[in-house]
Design an enzyme around this catalytic site. Structure first.
Site, PDB file in Angstrom:
ATOM      1  N   HIS A  70      39.036  42.489  40.578  1.00  0.00           N
ATOM      2  CA  HIS A  70      39.055  43.748  39.831  1.00  0.00           C
ATOM      3  C   HIS A  70      37.707  44.005  39.166  1.00  0.00           C
ATOM      4  CE1 HIS A  70      43.369  45.162  39.787  1.00  0.00           C
ATOM      5  NE2 HIS A  70      43.455  44.004  40.400  1.00  0.00           N
ATOM      6  N   ASP A 109      41.508  49.194  33.254  1.00  0.00           N
ATOM      7  CA  ASP A 109      42.110  48.887  34.554  1.00  0.00           C
ATOM      8  C   ASP A 109      43.599  49.251  34.553  1.00  0.00           C
ATOM      9  OD1 ASP A 109      41.651  47.011  37.153  1.00  0.00           O
ATOM     10  OD2 ASP A 109      43.645  46.654  36.319  1.00  0.00           O
TER      11      ASP A 109
END
Length: 492
Positions: A49, A141
């Site tokens: 990520h 995120d």
């Protein structure tokens, strides 16, 4: 006053007004040139990520020279790669801060608990930032929406960076709404579901694991609720790929910004990859099937042998990223590891390595983007993770779908049934069920990939070209990125 004098006076007034207006425009232009804004990015723990976050951050600062970005990194206890990755990042307007590790008394700390422990560190890190440029927004995120609470403390908007696709985002939001209204019980239903972001009804087998499992229901509800709390959602996809899904958001409550595909168009070649790429150099163009199942994908020995039989029986040239499952234990989040070369003969069918030595190669960790970009690669047997899907599309490589978990089943459905740019090995395989996919079924999928229908090949080529143009001027992602930047700059 004579007519001539009146005319002269009017001309003077017009000239004066024009000069004042021009001066105002110049002053406004200077102000805009000087105005800058800071974004605070909070990626999910883990280098996967983090990598896509950094790519998106670079996309923003390359597009607008008054944007400054600070990335706050949370490291998992078992993570040994993030620090190495972040240490290599240096940019005047891109700052990376590794947050202190937080200790927990629990042996099975959940992601939310880990992030909640980091909230004081995030607050302190943001407070310590210099006042200029001013803070415009948080970008969190898709799994870090609990940090929206911190954004509210600083009285700035929060945007979600969504690393899956538009269709899946629509599915999550719609099913959450149905669940809140008490209108859906997906675990006990065999009926297909009509989802606004998909053209076709979705069978239960293609729903994500977090929806079909009772065990995951609390996580799903919290996850979707967090998305709805954001002021906007940035999606790593593009309208030319998911036009139906993009249209389904037009009248939604939140602005959606599809700005993808966010990836490295020219993958870096590392010394450790030279053996793999040299082998590919020796293969004919469009002849090799690449098998890779992502950073968390691995199979037990029985399934490994079924894959080996399928490859050998198909006669296809292959490059296989074969990885060892991590030991299972309470709270285990460790990724798979590479097999020692001496172990391969123990888990593969007897004689397999000798019989396929001329046409196949088994590797551990794979430089995926470099392999997909290589002219020898003909097809990709994939778990259908979204980053892998976008890379495969960008480099024009057809996919044979073999989803394992998370949203990968619905991604496989999107590729094969909606967009018709992939072939099916399976749509409903779930690694947690310990099912065994037969060699015959895998072989059939590999043969369909090698001998892929010309219509599918044509569609793959067309969407690949669109993925390369969408971030250029005139493309939808270029326009959406500009729209996003306008929103950010208006916050300061």
């Amino acid at each position: 006053m004579s007519t001539l004098e009146q005319s002269t006076l009017i001309d003077s007034l017009i000239l004066h007004t024009t000069c004042v207006h021009l001066q105002d425009l110049i002053t406004e232009s200077d102000t805009n040139m000087q105005k800058a804004a800071r974004l605070v990015f909070i990626p999910s723990p883990g280098v996967g990520h983090l990598a896509s976050t950094i790519q998106f951050a670079n996309l923003l600062i390359n597009r607008h020279d008054s944007l400054w970005i600070t990335v706050l990194v949370t490291k998992l206890p078992s993570d040994t790669t993030t620090a190495v990755y972040t240490d290599s990042l240096h940019s005047q307007r891109l700052q990376v801060i590794n947050l202190p590790e937080s200790s927990s008394n629990s042996k099975q700390t959940t992601m939310k608990e880990l992030l909640d422990l980091q909230k004081p560190h995030v607050k302190q890190a943001v407070t310590n930032l210099t006042p200029a440029p001013p803070l415009a927004a948080f970008v969190v995120d898709m799994f870090c929406t609990t940090m929206i609470d911190v954004a509210k403390d600083f009285q700035v908007p929060s945007l979600v960076f969504y690393t899956s696709g538009l269709a899946f985002l629509g599915l999550v939001l719609h099913l959450h709404t149905l669940r809140e209204e008490g209108k859906a019980e997906f675990t006990e239903s065999n009926r297909e579901l009509v989802i606004p972001s998909f053209v076709n009804p979705i069978p239960p087998a293609a729903l994500p694991s977090i929806v079909v499992s009772k065990e995951w229901e609390p996580f799903f509800m919290e996850y979707a609720r967090g998305l709805k709390n954001a002021d906007g959602i940035i999606v790593n996809s593009f309208e030319e790929l998911e036009s139906h899904a993009a249209h389904s958001f037009l009248h939604g409550p939140q602005p959606i910004y599809p700005v993808g595909p966010i990836l490295k168009p020219k993958p870096e070649i590392h010394v450790n990859d030279s053996d793999i790429l040299s082998w590919l150099d020796q293969q004919p163009p469009s002849s090799v099937v690449f098998l890779c199942f992502g950073s968390m994908g691995a199979f037990g020995e029985d399934q490994v042998r079924e894959i080996a039989h399928a490859l050998e029986n198909s006669g296809a040239r292959f490059l296989w990223s074969l990885r060892k499952p991590s030991p299972k234990g309470p709270g285990s989040m460790n990724p798979p590891s590479d097999y020692a070369p001496s172990d391969l003969a123990l888990i593969l069918p007897p004689g397999f390595l000798d019989r396929t030595a001329g046409i196949g190669k088994i590797i551990g960790w794979a430089p995926q983007a470099q392999i997909l970009a290589h002219p020898a690669t003909a097809g990709f047997v994939s778990h259908c993770g979204w980053n892998s899907t976008l890379e495969s599309i960008y480099f024009g490589v057809p996919i044979a779908t073999w989803p394992l978990f998370a949203e990968q089943q619905s991604n496989a459905f999107l590729l094969t049934r909606e967009l018709k740019i992939g072939v099916e090995i399976s749509l409903e395989y779930r690694v947690e069920l310990n099912t065994l996919l037969s060699a015959e079924k895998i072989e059939k999928g590999i043969r369909n990939l090698v001998e892929i229908d010309e219509e599918i090949r044509k569609r793959v080529k067309e969407v690949s070209e669109k993925s390369r143009k969408t971030l250029l001027e005139g493309g939808s992602s270029h326009s959406n990125l500009g729209r996003l930047i306008d929103y950010i700059m208006n916050q300061v």
